[in-house]
Design an enzyme around this catalytic site. Structure first.
Site, PDB file in Angstrom:
ATOM      1  N   ASP A   1       0.844  -1.187   0.000  1.00 54.30           N
ATOM      2  CA  ASP A   1       0.000   0.000   0.000  1.00 54.30           C
ATOM      3  C   ASP A   1       0.879   1.236   0.000  1.00 54.30           C
ATOM      4  O   ASP A   1       2.064   1.184   0.344  1.00 54.30           O
ATOM      5  CB  ASP A   1      -0.877   0.024   1.258  1.00 54.30           C
ATOM      6  CG  ASP A   1      -1.993  -1.003   1.194  1.00 54.30           C
ATOM      7  OD1 ASP A   1      -2.363  -1.407   0.091  1.00 54.30           O
ATOM      8  OD2 ASP A   1      -2.496  -1.404   2.265  1.00 54.30           O
TER       9      ASP A   1
ATOM     10  N   ASP B   1      -4.923  -3.115   4.849  1.00 53.55           N
ATOM     11  CA  ASP B   1      -5.433  -2.583   6.117  1.00 53.55           C
ATOM     12  C   ASP B   1      -6.949  -2.638   6.228  1.00 53.55           C
ATOM     13  O   ASP B   1      -7.497  -2.600   7.312  1.00 53.55           O
ATOM     14  CB  ASP B   1      -4.951  -1.138   6.335  1.00 53.55           C
ATOM     15  CG  ASP B   1      -5.248  -0.236   5.140  1.00 53.55           C
ATOM     16  OD1 ASP B   1      -6.122  -0.602   4.322  1.00 53.55           O
ATOM     17  OD2 ASP B   1      -4.611   0.824   5.040  1.00 53.55           O
TER      18      ASP B   1
ATOM     19  N   ASP C   1      -9.537  -6.083   2.122  1.00 51.76           N
ATOM     20  CA  ASP C   1      -8.215  -6.605   1.758  1.00 51.76           C
ATOM     21  C   ASP C   1      -8.034  -8.050   2.215  1.00 51.76           C
ATOM     22  O   ASP C   1      -7.050  -8.697   1.844  1.00 51.76           O
ATOM     23  CB  ASP C   1      -7.109  -5.748   2.388  1.00 51.76           C
ATOM     24  CG  ASP C   1      -6.939  -4.415   1.682  1.00 51.76           C
ATOM     25  OD1 ASP C   1      -7.180  -4.372   0.466  1.00 51.76           O
ATOM     26  OD2 ASP C   1      -6.571  -3.437   2.344  1.00 51.76           O
TER      27      ASP C   1
END
Length: 1032
Positions: free
Chosen positions: A448, A743, A747
């Site tokens: 990310d 997070d 996901d």
């Protein structure tokens, strides 16, 4: 050896585990499988879970009379405590009402507001936070904990270590030796052999138990870290974070998407709250919760969507979840890939050792009987003959002890426990053993952007407002009051965050996600008062942010009865809802094509400066619109486009370069704008000559596009969780070992699919954390690289240990077996072999499996999926040392008497020679242990003082060897050596350092020595060797 084939690394079936365990040669199952799944207990737990989720209605009928729950006696006790402290409602009534979803009971208590009143709290202010009041609630309603199984003490590990089958047999041999030796040789001499074996067994057991006990302490610390879960509550009018174990009945808890419901409770207010209750009810379909229709929330369930506030009504053992957790035993972890491989290798070597032991015993016995037949005849037997046969048997059993390398799979556990404990200090919490090991083989990291590559300390630095781009510091003076008012309203009302009391720095405390606090900070800078703005309106409808919507909205009604809607989110999405904007004079003007292009250009310009952009829009809603049940999505007025600065974390570019140098490709996967993502990726060093794509385009690729273009992807922007999951699946299919960060709740599929799923410890939801293998406690990319370095250290340390142990195995087996065949005697006695086993097993694992990682580990390419565990370099080192040790020990054994000019009678000379052989053999292993620290480098002493455990083990080995030879000769069948003989022994061992240097100069081919034909499946598990030709 097909029984050792495991199809899926992350989802191994119980049948497969049971099948390969039955095929494993194990001397001490209690110790070997201590930290792995207890299949019997797992089956029991699965049955309990199925029983528990078999229907809440059925459970409610008897749960209050179930043992350990709220029994009639406890009901009375709770009622008395409630009356004593002045509460009109007791714990049993609350627990029953929520678990049964009893609407009639809720109505009787006055609905949620009535329950709150009976619990002496205000719904908006929460529990009054004073120590006495909190303790009072714990006394009346219980604590949010459940009883856990007490940790095992040191003596329990002693008992487990003593369950080794061969040690038990040796114990019987010791008893027989004592029973025969004392009557035949007298109490003065006859007890030494048996006592020596018994003493060695005790030493092995206690050293092993001490090592295992230390491991258990490390795992206990890890379990404690895993249970650290925090939740947002309102207490004494302030929103704050507390541990779930500190929750009390009456607390007002803030829930958002991805949270685990921490206790039983009632929904006070909620916006699109959807709960996954499958863990409790077995229902796969999520349930929509509302204050009016279904406000009941069960502990242990997950918030799948929306946000809201709940009133805690039952905690700990008064909830079904608490009871379930207390009754379920810990199942342990599934076996790691290396444990599977090394269990198979240990089984293969152990069977060879078993064959060698039987053959050795047969040869010793036959030679003894032939010799006896020639000299005395077979009819004349004495106690000494019986002792000799017992000793032959003890030597054979001890060969099995040495030959079966129980330490191989256990070394994996030891090094993983050590690494996992150390990684906590490096801000990484490993949830599954295999993840730490697999991370060392990672070939790509899908990371990310926000909070991982960047600092997550966001602040609005620029904004397009009222027709122009402006600096934030000038907004208050340049904007008209009307524009400021509508902008502040959009900021303070369309948010999931909060503004708390003023801190020491004079600014109010901002609560929420980094993005939310950045925008709230802009509202504060404009002079807005959060509580005052919110008090003037009533929230009618809220659409919380989620990754699919990429925006959040609110519908409100002001004091005059007017309705307004606000949207905030991804700039291009919210701008697409707008057909007007506020111009420089504060008037609403049409958003024509030219103006729209200008705003799109502004968004691109902000993104090129690595700014994250959000668009804010509003509209006045007519009375007839959907009856004010939904937030509209058309004809909005664009208020502002804000540019949020989120600086790249210090050290990230260097960490990315380190990854590329180590053969690990870093990919950025983000929901941000493409230009913003590319700018940050270039700054981090991720985007070089590769491809940057957007999620919507990626979704439309054909399979051929996926195969040809995915290897070159370095940035994916505007990605959805589904895009991330698809990317991970394709990378794995293309042979990559994939680590992925996440997070959000959505996901979870990608985290589960990846070889190593990494959830963020700060920004990550509980759902994401439960799906992950590793939790990155500081959300920092640098920590991910540290995990990779530790993973490589684990893999390399186990390789070092395997190289060391196989060398000892081969030499010890060959020396004893060849000597038994040629001379009729074994130079290494049972006691000596037990000491050697301790050196190469427990002590060897402690010394080599606890080496800390070095930067040099990241200068080598990743091993990937198909690499052989025992490499050509390891074979070269093993063969070199084995040849040297066999030559020098054979020379000593068959020519040592003449070479060393030993004097005395035949028995004394043989004892001296055997002592010298034993001493030389041990020192060969001491120096070979040093050699094993570096498999390729000449300098084996670098970083020596970084590992105090290694130094301690070497020191202990040398000191105890001296004591054993010099002072414990009667037990160990040794005699004190002269200074010259000690010098010879140490010198022989030290020469192995020179041999190692010479061996390391020998080049090895890249193609494995023992190629075999082992298929490798998609999860990196290889079929274990079925013959020496396949062993690699």
């Amino acid at each position: 050896m097909s029984d050792f084939l495991i199809e899926n690394a992350k989802d191994v079936s119980d049948e497969v585990l049971e099948k390969w365990r039955k095929s494993t040669l194990v001397l001490n199952a209690a110790r070997r499988f201590r930290y792995t799944v207890d299949l019997k207990k797992k089956k029991q737990n699965d049955q309990k879970k199925r029983f528990k989720v078999g229907g809440l209605a059925a459970k409610a009928a008897f749960r209050f009379i179930e043992a350990g729950r709220i029994t009639p006696t406890k009901v009375t006790e709770y009622q008395e405590k409630a009356r004593e402290y002045g509460f009109p409602i007791d714990a049993a009534s609350l627990a029953s009402m929520v678990e049964k979803s009893d609407k009639s009971a809720l109505k009787m208590h006055g609905f949620v507001a009535g329950v709150a009143k009976k619990l002496k709290i205000n719904e908006s202010e929460g529990v009054i936070e004073d120590e006495a009041g909190i303790q009072e609630r714990k006394e009346v309603f219980g604590t949010n904990t459940y009883p856990e199984k007490p940790a095992k003490g040191f003596l329990a590990f002693v008992v487990e270590a003593a369950q080794d089958l061969t040690l038990m047999v040796l114990g019987v041999c010791a008893i027989i030796s004592l029973a025969v030796g004392i009557p035949t040789e007298g109490i003065k001499e006859g007890w030494y052999d048996g006592a020596g074996i018994a003493f060695s067994i005790i030493l092995v057991v206690f050293v092993t138990a001490a090592s295992d006990f230390q491991q258990s302490l490390q795992f206990r610390d890890l379990e404690a870290e895993k249970k650290k879960i925090f939740i947002q509550v309102t207490r004494s009018k302030c929103r704050k974070q507390v541990s779930i174990y500190e929750l009390v009945v009456g607390d007002v808890v803030h829930l958002s998407i991805g949270d685990q419901v921490p206790a039983d409770g009632l929904l006070i207010e909620g916006h699109e709250v959807t709960i996954d209750e499958s863990s409790m009810t077995g229902e796969s379909m999520p349930r929509h919760k509302s204050v009016e229709n279904d406000p009941f929330l069960l502990s242990g369930t997950k918030v799948q969507d929306g946000n809201g506030r709940m009133l805690v009504t039952a905690v700990g053992m008064n909830t079904e979840w608490g009871h379930l957790m207390a009754t379920l035993g810990e199942e342990g972890d599934t076996e790691t890939p290396l444990q599977v491989k090394l269990n198979g290798l240990a089984t293969f070597i152990g069977k060879l050792g078993l064959f060698a032991a039987i053959l050795t015993f047969a040869v010793l016995l036959i030679r003894f009987l032939v010799n006896k037949y020639v000299t005395e005849g077979l009819l004349d037997w004495s106690g000494a003959d019986a002792v000799a046969i017992v000793n032959f048997f003890a030597i054979a059993v001890t060969i099995i002890v040495v030959a079966v390398p129980e330490g191989l799979p256990l070394a994996v556990t030891l090094t993983l426990a050590f690494a996992m404990k150390k990684m906590i200090h490096d801000k990484a919490l490993v949830r599954h053993l295999a993840a730490c090991e697999t991370m060392g083989c990672a070939t790509t990291i899908c990371s990310d952007k926000t909070g991982t590559l960047t600092t997550n300390n966001m602040v609005v630095v620029k904004a397009w407002v009222a027709g122009d781009v402006r600096e934030v510091k000038n907004l208050k003076t340049e904007l008209s009051p009307d524009v400021q008012e509508i902008l502040i309203e959009g900021i303070f009302l369309n948010t999931s965050g909060d503004v708390g009391d003023t801190c020491d720095n004079g600014r109010p405390k901002l609560i929420g996600t980094p993005t939310e606090t950045a925008v709230l900070g802009l509202g504060v800078d404009l002079g807005g008062n959060f509580k005052e703005v919110r008090s003037k309106v009533k929230i009618v409808k809220v659409n919380p942010f989620n990754s699919a919507r990429k925006k959040m909205g609110v519908l409100l009604r002001d004091a005059d009865g007017n309705h307004r809607a606000h949207w905030k989110g991804a700039s291009e999405i919210v701008l697409g809802l707008c057909d007007r904007y506020i111009d420089q004079d504060g008037n609403i003007a049409p958003l024509d094509d030219d103006k729209r292009k200008m705003l799109e250009s502004t968004i691109s310009h902000f993104a090129d400066e690595a700014l994250r952009t959000l668009c804010l829009g509003y509209k006045t809603v007519e009375h007839h619109h959907h009856g004010f049940r939904e937030v509209p999505e058309e004809n909005f007025v664009c208020i502002a486009i804000v540019g949020i600065k989120d600086p790249v974390r210090p050290g990230v570019p260097e960490a990315v370069r380190l990854c590329y140098g180590a053969g690990v490709k870093v990919r950025m996967v983000t929901g941000d704008n493409l230009n913003t993502a590319k700018a940050i990726a270039r700054e981090c060093g991720i985007l070089t000559d590769g491809e940057a794509v957007e999620g919507p385009d990626f979704r439309n690729w054909s399979d051929q596009d996926m195969r040809s273009r995915i290897p070159s992807i370095q940035v994916m922007a505007r990605s959805s969780p589904t895009d991330k999951h698809t990317l991970v699946k394709w990378l794995k299919a293309l042979g990559e070992v994939v680590a992925v960060t996440g997070d959000g709740t959505n996901d979870a599929p990608a985290l589960k699919e990846a070889d190593i799923g990494m959830a963020m410890g700060i920004a990550g939801t509980e759902v994401a954390k439960e799906s992950a293998d590793v939790i990155v406690l500081d959300d920092n990319f640098n920590t991910i690289v540290v995990v990779g370095k530790w993973g490589r250290a684990v893999y390399t340390n186990i390789q070092k240990f395997v190289q060391f142990q196989l060398t000892v195995n081969i030499v010890a087996l060959f020396i004893n077996f060849s000597s038994a065949c040629l001379t009729g005697e074994a130079p290494l006695t049972a006691v000596q072999l037990l000491w050697v086993n301790l050196i190469m097993d427990t002590l060897g694992a402690l010394a080599l499996a606890t080496e800390p990682p070095t930067d040099d580990l990241m200068k080598k390419p990743s091993t990937g999926r198909k690499a052989k565990f025992i490499t050509n370099i390891m074979w070269r080192n093993i063969i070199g040392q084995v040849i040297y040790q066999l030559i020098v020990l054979s020379v000593l054994q068959y020519g040592g008497t003449k070479l060393l000019h030993l004097s005395g009678n035949e028995e004394e000379i043989q004892l001296q020679l055997n002592t010298l052989i034993f001493n030389s053999f041990v020192f060969c292993q001491v120096f070979n242990e040093m050699n094993a620290r570096e498999m390729e480098k000449i300098n084996i002493f670098s970083h020596t003082f970084d590992n105090w455990i290694f130094l301690l083990v070497i020191t202990f080995t040398v000191v105890f060897q001296f004591v054993l030879v010099t002072f414990l000769g009667k037990f160990a069948h040794t005699v004190p050596l002269t200074l010259q003989q000690w010098g010879i022994s140490v010198g022989i061992g030290a020469i192995s350092l020179i041999i190692a240097v010479g061996t390391k100069l020998v080049p090895v081919p890249s193609k494995p020595f023992f190629e075999g034909s082992q298929p490798v499946n998609a999860n990196g598990y290889e079929r274990l060797p079925g013959s020496p030709e396949e062993l690699a």
